[in-house]
Design an enzyme around this catalytic site. Sequence first.
Site, PDB file in Angstrom:
ATOM      1  CG  MET A  21      -1.955   1.081   1.200  1.00  0.00           C
ATOM      2  SD  MET A  21      -3.026   0.994  -0.269  1.00  0.00           S
ATOM      3  CE  MET A  21      -4.269  -0.144   0.252  1.00  0.00           C
ATOM      4  CG  ASP A  22       2.565   2.804  -3.319  1.00  0.00           C
ATOM      5  OD1 ASP A  22       3.157   1.882  -2.723  1.00  0.00           O
ATOM      6  OD2 ASP A  22       2.662   2.988  -4.546  1.00  0.00           O
ATOM      7  CB  ALA A  51       0.736  -5.040  -7.073  1.00  0.00           C
ATOM      8  CG  ASN A 192      16.815   3.604 -12.145  1.00  0.00           C
ATOM      9  OD1 ASN A 192      17.963   3.365 -11.766  1.00  0.00           O
ATOM     10  ND2 ASN A 192      15.844   3.923 -11.310  1.00  0.00           N
ATOM     11  N   GLY A 220      14.782   7.685 -17.931  1.00  0.00           N
ATOM     12  CA  GLY A 220      13.857   8.801 -17.674  1.00  0.00           C
ATOM     13  C   GLY A 220      13.724   9.699 -18.882  1.00  0.00           C
ATOM     14  CG  ASP A 250       6.791  -0.555 -10.918  1.00  0.00           C
ATOM     15  OD1 ASP A 250       7.915  -1.085 -10.903  1.00  0.00           O
ATOM     16  OD2 ASP A 250       6.327   0.067  -9.947  1.00  0.00           O
TER      17      ASP A 250
END
Length: 305
Positions: A21-22, A51, A192, A220, A250
């Site tokens: 959960m963010d 997720a 990255n 990016g 993601d």
Amino acid sequence: MYLEKQKEVKKMITVIGSMNMDLVVDTKRVPENGETILGKDFYTFPGGKGANQAVAAARLGGNVHMIACVGNDSFGTELIQNLNEERVDTANVSRSSDKSTGIANIILSENDNRIIVVPGANYELSPQTIEGLRDVIKASKVVVMQLEILPETVKSVLKICEELNVPVVMDPAPAEFFDKDMISGVRYMTPNHYECEQLFGVQLEEALEMYPNQLIVTLGKDGVRYFDGEKHIHVEAIPTNAVDTTGAGDTFNGALAYAISHEYALYDAVKFANTASSLSVEKLGAQTGMPTKEEVEARIARLNK
Ligand code: RIB
């Protein structure tokens, strides 16, 4: 109809990884040590690199199966419900009775994010559980992983995938848990720029040349690069109105897995994933802006005009 269904089953994308959960704080600036400041906003969003990657692939139309572990708490229930709503198969998302659901403390500031993950139940996903799910792995066209679960669980997945000849897409994040032994079992690795430096300790070009068609580095604003064995390939970034870059990587991985499972050539797969990722940053929250396949194709068509 039956045949169509069978074809889709063959294209199954299995994501083995984290669900968090963010807990997101939007703030003008980050406080100094010992300082208290007032933030602008607070949100909770479903997240976790695993997720997020599952949702990214499912929104594009992928047949996605999630293997993960959450706590026996309300966050765990919400996260499973969210994946079900996104058409991700959660039959193998287990619930821990003694660890709480993983959380990520995310600070959004100055157009970037800082993330602290507390793994909680994510660390309950064990090599034994994975061993018991060999059949699911065997039925997968591709397996997707990150490093927010136990390194020994990651290694057991890699071993099984190697034995069963199932390709693995790995996002080596957080990079501190990456072990060089993991590379040989991975078909595509997608760090990255910072992670790439941390992992290989050499200049970008040198790292890319060490792993042709295997190491794909997301940069990016500078797009994506890989080395095809003869030349360096640069897929340029797409200009966006970035609101929140959380989950951009993601989305890239989920979309790459979707494209690989649908047998796109590598360049096309990277271009598709790069475009999906550019769309994902235009909304707040890791999963909110993840696009459908039609949205990705529309953007690619617009850029080709
Ligand atoms: O990549 C973004 C994700 O990292 C967030 O959703 C957070 O949960 C952390 O896992």
